[in-house]
Write an enzyme that holds these catalytic residues in place. Sequence first.
Site, PDB file in Angstrom:
ATOM      1  N   GLU A   6      -9.729 -60.254  13.753  1.00  0.00           N
ATOM      2  CA  GLU A   6     -11.148 -60.458  14.020  1.00  0.00           C
ATOM      3  C   GLU A   6     -11.461 -61.925  14.251  1.00  0.00           C
ATOM      4  OE1 GLU A   6     -12.122 -56.449  12.011  1.00  0.00           O
ATOM      5  OE2 GLU A   6     -10.860 -58.091  11.345  1.00  0.00           O
ATOM      6  N   THR A   7     -12.499 -62.155  15.024  1.00  0.00           N
ATOM      7  CA  THR A   7     -13.070 -63.482  15.204  1.00  0.00           C
ATOM      8  C   THR A   7     -14.556 -63.399  14.887  1.00  0.00           C
ATOM      9  OG1 THR A   7     -11.461 -64.129  16.895  1.00  0.00           O
ATOM     10  CG2 THR A   7     -13.545 -65.336  16.843  1.00  0.00           C
TER      11      THR A   7
END
Length: 271
Positions: free
Chosen positions: A46-47
């Site tokens: 994830e970012t």
Amino acid sequence: MEIKTFIVDSFTTEKFKGNPAGVCLLENDISADSMLSIAQELGLSETAYIKKLEGDNSFSIRYFSPKMEIPLCGHATLAAAKVIFKDSDSHQIHFNTVENLDLIIKRQGDEIIMEFPVYDMVPVTVPSIMLEALGIKEIINSSLSEKNKIILLEISDSDVLAGLNPNFNALINSYSGINGVLVTALSKNEKYDYQYRYFWPWAGTNEDPVTGGVQTFLTKYWSEKLHKKTMKAFQSSSRTGYMNVELLNDKVLISSTAIITFEGNLLGIDS
């Protein structure tokens, strides 16, 4: 446009352990397509994208896997908080998610404490082909977190859990309409109460190294089984990671540490 960007290892005290998340500090809005492209470029599970809001210590936050936007993510929240606290004297911040959840995040020494919601589960029957794909012969329980679209499977042996080597092509074809499958077991290690692993090829990477968002239902699950409100959880992925959890009515407190491993700028980003 340049975007200040970090990579942060969450749920660990060691670099290159735990779960790495990207964190992008936005001064201006960018499109969801740009957020997805950046998440794909970074290639992490994830970012997080955070932007300062009006008012003291309040930020918007959005999360993207390389495949899609994720409504709530634990390790990316921890990573984002680590970045904000790095240059702040504040001991509390607020993150507002795309679903308008107000996440209260506190700093206590080296630890960061996140307040997440708690969601219920319902019984679910899983097909044998899913168990075969995971390499599981027998389960104790199977439930579904409808809010998260995640199936929970409890097995009896945490050593078997650590040794799982799923066939991900078979797994993704064994079930539809979900984001992932979480497998959990009572911990044989006296330092922890329970262990788990999270596989989510439907919505992200094959395996999430250390997952905080699943505590929105996993903490309550084990709290009811063990008759405990405060517990220690361990994610037995190859990178490993830990967190302390506390069930407080309709909230769960998730606390752990994180380490910033990279800091730089993304260049030439379109809005």
